[in-house]
Design an enzyme around this catalytic site. Structure first.
Site, mmCIF file in Angstrom:
data_model
loop_
_atom_site.group_PDB
_atom_site.id
_atom_site.type_symbol
_atom_site.label_atom_id
_atom_site.label_comp_id
_atom_site.label_asym_id
_atom_site.label_seq_id
_atom_site.Cartn_x
_atom_site.Cartn_y
_atom_site.Cartn_z
ATOM 1 N N THR A 132 0.812 -1.226 0.000
ATOM 2 C CA THR A 132 0.000 0.000 0.000
ATOM 3 C C THR A 132 0.838 1.265 0.000
ATOM 4 O O THR A 132 0.490 2.250 -0.663
ATOM 5 C CB THR A 132 -0.913 0.013 1.257
ATOM 6 N N ASP B 130 1.542 -6.553 -4.509
ATOM 7 C CA ASP B 130 0.666 -6.577 -3.345
ATOM 8 C C ASP B 130 1.214 -7.745 -2.517
ATOM 9 O O ASP B 130 1.503 -8.813 -3.066
ATOM 10 C CB ASP B 130 -0.783 -6.865 -3.781
ATOM 11 N N SER B 131 1.346 -7.573 -1.226
ATOM 12 C CA SER B 131 2.049 -8.615 -0.458
ATOM 13 C C SER B 131 1.285 -9.934 -0.414
ATOM 14 O O SER B 131 1.847 -10.951 -0.013
ATOM 15 C CB SER B 131 2.385 -8.123 0.944
ATOM 16 N N THR C 179 2.049 -10.170 14.290
ATOM 17 C CA THR C 179 0.905 -10.640 13.512
ATOM 18 C C THR C 179 0.095 -9.405 13.110
ATOM 19 O O THR C 179 0.074 -8.417 13.848
ATOM 20 C CB THR C 179 0.077 -11.653 14.342
ATOM 21 N N THR D 275 -1.751 -21.938 19.102
ATOM 22 C CA THR D 275 -3.075 -21.626 19.627
ATOM 23 C C THR D 275 -3.767 -20.585 18.745
ATOM 24 O O THR D 275 -3.105 -19.734 18.140
ATOM 25 C CB THR D 275 -3.011 -21.108 21.081
ATOM 26 N N CYS E 293 -5.609 -18.441 20.059
ATOM 27 C CA CYS E 293 -5.692 -17.238 20.899
ATOM 28 C C CYS E 293 -4.620 -16.241 20.488
ATOM 29 O O CYS E 293 -3.545 -16.607 20.050
ATOM 30 C CB CYS E 293 -5.485 -17.584 22.370
HETATM 31 N N1 ASP Z 1 -2.878 -5.384 0.178
HETATM 32 C C1 ASP Z 1 -1.817 -4.549 0.676
HETATM 33 C C2 ASP Z 1 -0.543 -5.381 0.706
HETATM 34 O O1 ASP Z 1 -0.373 -6.170 1.585
HETATM 35 C C3 ASP Z 1 -2.159 -4.038 2.029
HETATM 36 C C4 ASP Z 1 -1.149 -3.115 2.641
HETATM 37 O O2 ASP Z 1 -0.026 -2.951 2.223
HETATM 38 O O3 ASP Z 1 -1.507 -2.485 3.670
HETATM 39 O O4 ASP Z 1 0.253 -5.255 -0.185
#
Ligand code: ASP
Length: 341
Positions: A13, A60-61, A163, A275, A277
């Site tokens: 992004t 895009d990742s 995460t 987990t 959680c």
């Molecule tokens: N879809 C985007 C990505 O992971 C989201 C981001 O960068 O915030 O390339």
């Protein structure tokens, strides 16, 4: 400042522009805009010199995978001696996976490698991109934290503990089981006692991942019908990350998971239990509902994130270790990814 940082752009992004189909990466944008964003700071006493290296295709990742992890690792290795630190611009969706993967690939890392990105693109007037980028460069240049880290929302985290916790908040990441390694308030304050350092006298080395290691993630849910997963339990499957309930529990009313355990054992597939959680650790054997996992020889992933579990399996199998050796290594911390670090 007499320091130099290498900025590696992989996409995400941060450098995206609007397209007919929504935000999309743009090949020329970052190289043209970065001098304007960082220019005013450059040459000042407290900002490092920098160079930009971009992946051949910005992604895009969601599309970043082992191939790109190997490419990023190679860029860092080839430029390691020339720079004081590295900043990797990356999409947020899989940033925690890439941060975890790189933490395992880089053996005896002695310089900061900081992944960052943004929730709002840099081209927008109101964006978190500028702050994340500039502070990441300063942390990379300072050299005080020679680890693979993720910087976001004014916090520096150990990469393999992170995460993605929010799709719309500017504080998008959490490190649920380890406090931040640094916090960027008026000053950047490091939690020095948490920071890992390379072994004295050992050289930095990159271990690339092999692309054919097969792993899978299986999330438990009420009503799960294990036979649906029968097809994935082949002898090619090296590792299975099982996202269990609470302290590592699974539905035990049906025979299904016992079969999964038996088949995995026959095939030499390692089962690692994490987990579902957000916080806390797996304690296999605490409840009867985890007994089948103990009997199946599953490894407790303790407080390992699923992101770290998947990438650690890729790493260990890429080293060519046997299943027994992988089982042993999965049970201990090798890059501060689990336990007290
Ligand atoms: N879809 C985007 C990505 O992971 C989201 C981001 O960068 O915030 O390339």
């Amino acid at each position: 400042m007499d320091r130099k940082v290498c900025i590696i752009n992989t996409g995400g992004t941060i450098g995206m522009l609007p397209s007919e189909d929504g935000y999309a990466t743009n090949k020329d944008y970052m190289s043209s805009v970065l001098p304007k964003v960082l220019g005013p700071a450059e040459g000042s006493e407290d900002f490092p010199a920098w160079e930009l290296i971009e992946l051949p295709e910005l992604l895009d990742s969601s599309n970043v995978s082992i191939k790109e992890w190997n490419m990023i690792a190679k860029i860092v290795a080839e430029n390691y001696n020339e720079f004081d630190g590295f900043v990797i611009l990356h999409g947020t969706d899989t940033m925690a996976y890439t941060a975890s993967a790189l933490s395992f690939m880089f053996e005896n890392l002695g310089k900061p490698v900081i992944l960052t990105g943004s929730q709002i693109p840099l081209f927008r007037v109101r964006s978190d991109a500028r702050e994340n980028l500039i502070t990441s460069c300063l942390i990379a240049a300072a050299g005080k934290c020679p680890e693979v880290c993720l910087f976001f929302g004014a916090k520096l985290f150990r990469g393999n503990r992170t995460t993605k916790a929010s799709s719309d908040q500017l504080i998008a990441f959490e490190s649920p089981n380890l406090p931040p390694l640094a916090e960027a308030d008026i000053d950047i304050k490091y939690n020095t006692h948490l920071i890992r350092r390379p072994e004295l006298g050992e050289k930095f080395h990159v271990r690339e991942f092999t692309e054919d290691v097969q792993v899978a993630v299986l999330k438990m849910f009420p009503g799960i019908q294990y036979d649906l997963f029968d097809g994935i339990l082949t002898s090619k499957l090296k590792g299975l990350v099982l996202e269990a309930f609470g302290a590592g529990n699974i539905p035990t009313e049906s025979e299904g998971l016992i079969q999964v355990g038996r088949k995995a054992a026959e095939n030499g597939t390692i089962i690692v239990v994490c987990t579902q959680c957000m916080r806390g650790s797996v304690i296999l054997g605490a409840y009867e509902a985890s007994a089948p996992l103990v009997k199946a020889g599953a490894v407790s992933g303790l407080d390992l994130t699923p992101e770290a579990a998947v990438t650690k399996l890729y790493y260990l199998f890429s080293l060519g270790l046997t299943s027994d050796q992988v089982r042993q290594e999965m049970a201990r911390s090798i890059r501060g990814e689990m336990g007290r670090g």
